[in-house]
Design a protein around this motif. Sequence first.
Motif, PDB file in Angstrom:
ATOM      1  N   TRP A  31       2.827  16.243  15.976  1.00  0.00           N
ATOM      2  CA  TRP A  31       2.420  14.847  15.837  1.00  0.00           C
ATOM      3  C   TRP A  31       2.145  14.502  14.289  1.00  0.00           C
ATOM      4  N   HIS A  32       2.300  13.195  13.874  1.00  0.00           N
ATOM      5  CA  HIS A  32       1.521  12.830  12.519  1.00  0.00           C
ATOM      6  C   HIS A  32       0.242  13.047  12.473  1.00  0.00           C
ATOM      7  N   TYR A  33      -0.430  12.939  11.477  1.00  0.00           N
ATOM      8  CA  TYR A  33      -2.039  12.778  11.354  1.00  0.00           C
ATOM      9  C   TYR A  33      -2.469  12.007  10.602  1.00  0.00           C
ATOM     10  N   LEU A  34      -3.749  11.351  10.970  1.00  0.00           N
ATOM     11  CA  LEU A  34      -4.418  10.435  10.000  1.00  0.00           C
ATOM     12  C   LEU A  34      -5.784  10.770   9.966  1.00  0.00           C
ATOM     13  N   GLU A  35      -6.440  11.142   8.721  1.00  0.00           N
ATOM     14  CA  GLU A  35      -7.831  11.348   8.545  1.00  0.00           C
ATOM     15  C   GLU A  35      -8.368  10.362   7.675  1.00  0.00           C
ATOM     16  N   SER A  36      -9.064   9.215   8.600  1.00  0.00           N
ATOM     17  CA  SER A  36      -9.217   7.836   8.006  1.00  0.00           C
ATOM     18  C   SER A  36     -10.507   8.195   7.057  1.00  0.00           C
ATOM     19  N   GLY A  37     -11.291   9.114   7.344  1.00  0.00           N
ATOM     20  CA  GLY A  37     -12.578   9.502   6.311  1.00  0.00           C
ATOM     21  C   GLY A  37     -11.716   9.830   5.119  1.00  0.00           C
ATOM     22  N   PHE A  71      -0.850  12.587   2.791  1.00  0.00           N
ATOM     23  CA  PHE A  71      -1.481  13.548   3.593  1.00  0.00           C
ATOM     24  C   PHE A  71      -0.297  14.833   3.745  1.00  0.00           C
ATOM     25  N   GLN A  72      -0.528  15.777   3.715  1.00  0.00           N
ATOM     26  CA  GLN A  72       0.213  16.927   4.040  1.00  0.00           C
ATOM     27  C   GLN A  72      -0.271  18.094   4.687  1.00  0.00           C
ATOM     28  N   CYS A  73       0.235  18.410   6.101  1.00  0.00           N
ATOM     29  CA  CYS A  73      -0.611  19.260   7.068  1.00  0.00           C
ATOM     30  C   CYS A  73       0.225  20.174   7.789  1.00  0.00           C
ATOM     31  N   ASP A  74      -0.191  21.396   7.725  1.00  0.00           N
ATOM     32  CA  ASP A  74       0.662  22.293   8.737  1.00  0.00           C
ATOM     33  C   ASP A  74      -0.628  23.395   9.410  1.00  0.00           C
ATOM     34  N   ALA A  75      -0.314  24.461   9.927  1.00  0.00           N
ATOM     35  CA  ALA A  75      -1.231  25.343  10.387  1.00  0.00           C
ATOM     36  C   ALA A  75      -2.098  25.800   9.464  1.00  0.00           C
ATOM     37  N   SER A  76      -1.702  26.215   8.372  1.00  0.00           N
ATOM     38  CA  SER A  76      -2.499  26.848   7.448  1.00  0.00           C
ATOM     39  C   SER A  76      -2.932  25.787   6.148  1.00  0.00           C
ATOM     40  N   ASN A  77      -2.318  24.710   5.632  1.00  0.00           N
ATOM     41  CA  ASN A  77      -2.610  24.170   4.668  1.00  0.00           C
ATOM     42  C   ASN A  77      -2.807  22.588   4.776  1.00  0.00           C
ATOM     43  N   LEU A 114      -6.932  -1.843   6.799  1.00  0.00           N
ATOM     44  CA  LEU A 114      -6.589  -1.770   8.169  1.00  0.00           C
ATOM     45  C   LEU A 114      -5.149  -1.567   8.377  1.00  0.00           C
ATOM     46  N   ASP A 115      -4.226  -2.348   7.925  1.00  0.00           N
ATOM     47  CA  ASP A 115      -2.662  -1.891   8.078  1.00  0.00           C
ATOM     48  C   ASP A 115      -2.353  -0.754   7.339  1.00  0.00           C
ATOM     49  N   LYS A 116      -2.995  -0.199   6.190  1.00  0.00           N
ATOM     50  CA  LYS A 116      -2.671   0.994   5.649  1.00  0.00           C
ATOM     51  C   LYS A 116      -2.495   2.144   6.717  1.00  0.00           C
ATOM     52  N   GLN A 117      -3.810   2.061   7.483  1.00  0.00           N
ATOM     53  CA  GLN A 117      -3.990   2.860   8.705  1.00  0.00           C
ATOM     54  C   GLN A 117      -3.036   3.096   9.760  1.00  0.00           C
ATOM     55  N   ARG A 118      -2.884   1.889  10.057  1.00  0.00           N
ATOM     56  CA  ARG A 118      -2.134   1.732  11.329  1.00  0.00           C
ATOM     57  C   ARG A 118      -0.371   2.057  10.832  1.00  0.00           C
ATOM     58  N   LEU A 119      -0.054   2.099   9.817  1.00  0.00           N
ATOM     59  CA  LEU A 119       1.073   2.444   9.492  1.00  0.00           C
ATOM     60  C   LEU A 119       1.464   3.846   9.760  1.00  0.00           C
ATOM     61  N   PHE A 120       0.461   4.456  10.015  1.00  0.00           N
ATOM     62  CA  PHE A 120       0.643   6.084  10.192  1.00  0.00           C
ATOM     63  C   PHE A 120       0.936   6.471  11.606  1.00  0.00           C
ATOM     64  N   LYS A 121       0.952   5.281  12.525  1.00  0.00           N
ATOM     65  CA  LYS A 121       1.482   5.263  14.137  1.00  0.00           C
ATOM     66  C   LYS A 121       2.790   5.439  14.125  1.00  0.00           C
ATOM     67  N   GLN A 122       3.617   6.599  14.379  1.00  0.00           N
ATOM     68  CA  GLN A 122       4.906   6.755  14.302  1.00  0.00           C
ATOM     69  C   GLN A 122       5.238   7.776  15.218  1.00  0.00           C
ATOM     70  N   LEU A 123       6.448   7.750  15.696  1.00  0.00           N
ATOM     71  CA  LEU A 123       6.968   8.707  16.605  1.00  0.00           C
ATOM     72  C   LEU A 123       7.112  10.191  16.084  1.00  0.00           C
ATOM     73  N   PRO A 124       6.698  11.219  16.667  1.00  0.00           N
ATOM     74  CA  PRO A 124       6.552  11.366  17.986  1.00  0.00           C
ATOM     75  C   PRO A 124       5.135  10.884  18.633  1.00  0.00           C
ATOM     76  N   GLY A 125       4.232  10.760  17.648  1.00  0.00           N
ATOM     77  CA  GLY A 125       2.897  10.502  18.160  1.00  0.00           C
ATOM     78  C   GLY A 125       1.735  10.626  16.915  1.00  0.00           C
ATOM     79  N   LEU A 126       0.559  10.179  17.192  1.00  0.00           N
ATOM     80  CA  LEU A 126      -0.235  10.351  16.131  1.00  0.00           C
ATOM     81  C   LEU A 126      -1.645  10.842  16.559  1.00  0.00           C
ATOM     82  N   VAL A 127      -2.055  11.804  15.780  1.00  0.00           N
ATOM     83  CA  VAL A 127      -3.651  12.256  16.015  1.00  0.00           C
ATOM     84  C   VAL A 127      -4.381  11.246  14.742  1.00  0.00           C
ATOM     85  N   ALA A 128      -5.416  10.385  15.276  1.00  0.00           N
ATOM     86  CA  ALA A 128      -6.255   9.969  14.129  1.00  0.00           C
ATOM     87  C   ALA A 128      -7.547  10.126  14.456  1.00  0.00           C
ATOM     88  N   GLU A 129      -8.099  10.408  13.306  1.00  0.00           N
ATOM     89  CA  GLU A 129      -9.636  10.889  13.449  1.00  0.00           C
ATOM     90  C   GLU A 129     -10.387  10.016  12.315  1.00  0.00           C
TER      91      GLU A 129
END
Length: 221
Positions: A31-37, A71-77, A114-129
């Motif tokens: 899924w996509h990932y959002l770190e709001s902090g 944001f760029q994220c994988d298992a190790s980076n 607000l809107d900048k964060q909500r743009l991360f909501k895309q298929l197949p899903g999002l994990v937002a912390e």
Amino acid sequence: MTTQIPVLTIDGPGGAGKGTVSRLVAVKLNWHYLESGAIYRALAVAAKRDSLDPGHTDRLVQTALSMNLVFQCDASNYTVSLDGDDVTETIRQESCGNMASRIAAIPEVRQALLDKQRLFKQLPGLVAEGRDMGTVIFPEASHKVFLTASAEERAKRRYLQLKQSDNNVSLDRLREEIETRDNRDMNRAVAPLKPAVDAVLIDSTALTVDEVISQCLDLIK
């Protein structure tokens, strides 16, 4: 028929393990990932770059709207770039975190992001912390977690991280800073830190990262 995009929100105080858990859950689910902090910390970096402080509300709002974050994220980076510059390490500094907490208490800044964060909501899903993902940004999220840990445990974790590069780091001072930040986040007028009414509470004080991840994945299943 409107396609429903699944969202898992993971809120909680700093140092509870949200970042590590959220990134690995996002990778496992693809899924996509959002770190709001990181958004607020990046804004803190931009504010310092432009010689702004929390009193420069209008200019902070302009910077929040115009900054380009990737944001760029994988298992190790995991990397965060701000306007083309890698700020992954910079945003982890304690001074940056404290500034971000002060900026996050400004209603106009929160609205701008607000809107900048909500743009991360895309298929197949999002994990937002973050601190208000399940209460304000994605109140409609299909799955919500509030991840916490004792202030003492969170200070120990941060101490072990910082000790590798700073021999002058103080465990007592870190605990005091965490408690101060918690108090500010929980009592701010806009989007205070609190569990969503439908969130599952997970206390990570005595849990391993894998155990917390397993509990989060069980929610999705």
